[in-house]
Enzyme design. Structure first.
Site, mmCIF file in Angstrom:
data_model
loop_
_atom_site.group_PDB
_atom_site.id
_atom_site.type_symbol
_atom_site.label_atom_id
_atom_site.label_comp_id
_atom_site.label_asym_id
_atom_site.label_seq_id
_atom_site.Cartn_x
_atom_site.Cartn_y
_atom_site.Cartn_z
ATOM 1 N N SER A 247 3.571 -2.519 10.225
ATOM 2 C CA SER A 247 5.018 -2.601 10.393
ATOM 3 C C SER A 247 5.613 -3.944 9.962
ATOM 4 C CB SER A 247 5.420 -2.271 11.840
ATOM 5 O OG SER A 247 5.017 -0.949 12.166
ATOM 6 N N GLY B 180 2.641 1.886 10.855
ATOM 7 C CA GLY B 180 3.594 2.978 10.712
ATOM 8 C C GLY B 180 4.292 3.370 12.008
ATOM 9 N N LYS C 20 0.039 4.296 -0.218
ATOM 10 C CA LYS C 20 -0.585 5.468 0.422
ATOM 11 C C LYS C 20 -0.377 6.721 -0.441
ATOM 12 C CE LYS C 20 -0.077 3.124 4.798
ATOM 13 N NZ LYS C 20 0.073 3.176 6.244
ATOM 14 N N HIS D 6 -9.400 0.974 4.882
ATOM 15 C CA HIS D 6 -8.126 1.125 5.589
ATOM 16 C C HIS D 6 -8.321 2.030 6.806
ATOM 17 C CE1 HIS D 6 -4.031 2.315 6.497
ATOM 18 N NE2 HIS D 6 -3.662 1.207 5.886
ATOM 19 N N GLU E 5 -6.683 4.366 7.992
ATOM 20 C CA GLU E 5 -6.467 5.804 7.769
ATOM 21 C C GLU E 5 -7.711 6.443 7.154
ATOM 22 O OE1 GLU E 5 -2.768 5.328 5.708
ATOM 23 O OE2 GLU E 5 -1.845 4.736 7.596
ATOM 24 N N GLU F 181 -5.269 -5.291 10.512
ATOM 25 C CA GLU F 181 -4.240 -4.285 10.746
ATOM 26 C C GLU F 181 -4.510 -3.567 12.067
ATOM 27 O OE1 GLU F 181 -2.294 -3.042 6.814
ATOM 28 O OE2 GLU F 181 -4.092 -1.833 7.040
ATOM 29 N N ASN G 59 0.863 -1.180 0.000
ATOM 30 C CA ASN G 59 0.000 0.000 0.000
ATOM 31 C C ASN G 59 0.902 1.232 0.000
ATOM 32 O OD1 ASN G 59 -1.783 2.061 0.556
ATOM 33 N ND2 ASN G 59 -2.323 1.330 2.612
#
Ligand code: PGA
Length: 253
Positions: free
Chosen positions: A215, A175, A13, A97, A99, A169, A11
């Protein structure tokens, strides 16, 4: 029983202008051209989908969108339809996702509509779920996931879900450099597989691919892949560089 065919997805992003995206995709394509036993997907930004699809054509890498809007077309400024993703060369699409849930108002309800649109048009949806740190600390991990997957897949029938991929996730591991331990991840993957079994039966539960994300690096991929219910990875930061991502695709340090 034999494990499912692995899927390693990158991904990207909101990284990479078109020249950089094509350069990385081209390099990656060369590095993994011999791989036949792992499915590989990269999800560049919308703007780079078409040139990246062109750059990886004929090789093992498939391309995915990072999101979609469920309407076929219309006055929806800024949105991208499934037909647009397909015409840019996509076979996959990431949906829900964290985010998008955190910053752009994505909810289980919109996730549900997006998965429906993906399935109806032949895109493979990668549905992302995961708990926050607060929810984990509050011992709510399983109830949160139960709700996310339950609502995300509401009103789907078994036949709809042949191609569905789930990505677990944990938000606190994205991250941050903090990875869930392989045992923590395995525990949740088993929970998700049991959820699928309870709601859609054993055949789908055994065939559905559940990816881990948060990660993932060359250092931890093998250990994760050795877990019985982890079928691949959704990789953010470590997918941006071709050499690093190629190592992950090979489960190599
Ligand atoms: P990360 O991101 O690998 O950078 O933690 C994973 C993701 O957001 O899909």
């Amino acid at each position: 029983m034999e494990k499912r065919r692995p899927l390693i997805a990158g991904n990207w992003k909101m990284y990479k202008t078109n020249d950089k995206a094509v350069e990385t995709a081209g390099k990656l394509s060369g590095l993994v051209s011999d791989i036949a036993d792992v499915d590989i997907m990269i999800a560049p930004p919308f703007t780079a989908l078409a040139p990246v699809s062109e750059a990886v054509k004929g090789g093992p890498i498939k391309v995915g969108g990072q999101d979609l809007f469920w309407k076929e077309e219309g006055a929806f400024t800024g949105e991208v339809s499934t037909a647009m993703l397909l015409s840019a060369g996509c076979q996959y699409v990431i949906i829900g996702h964290s985010e998008r849930r955190q910053y752009f108002g994505e909810s289980d309800k919109t996730v549900n509509k997006k998965i429906r649109a993906a399935i109806d048009t032949g895109l493979i949806p990668v549905m992302c779920v995961g708990e926050s740190e607060k929810e984990r600390d509050g011992k709510e991990t399983f109830s949160v996931l139960d709700k996310q997957v339950g609502n995300g897949l509401k009103d789907f029938l078994l036949d709809d879900l042949d191609n569905l991929v789930i990505a677990y996730e944990p938000v606190w591991a994205i991250g941050t450099g903090k990875t869930a331990t392989t045992e923590q991840a395995q525990e949740v993957h088993l929970f998700l597989r049991s959820f699928i079994e309870k709601n859609f039966g054993n055949v789908l539960a055994q065939s559905i691919r559940i990816l881990y994300g948060g990660s993932v690096k060359p250092d931890n991929i093998l250990e994760l892949m050795n877990m019985p219910d982890i079928d691949g990875a959704l990789v953010g930061g470590a997918s941006l560089e071709a050499e690093t991502f190629a190592k992950i695709v090979r489960f190599q340090k």
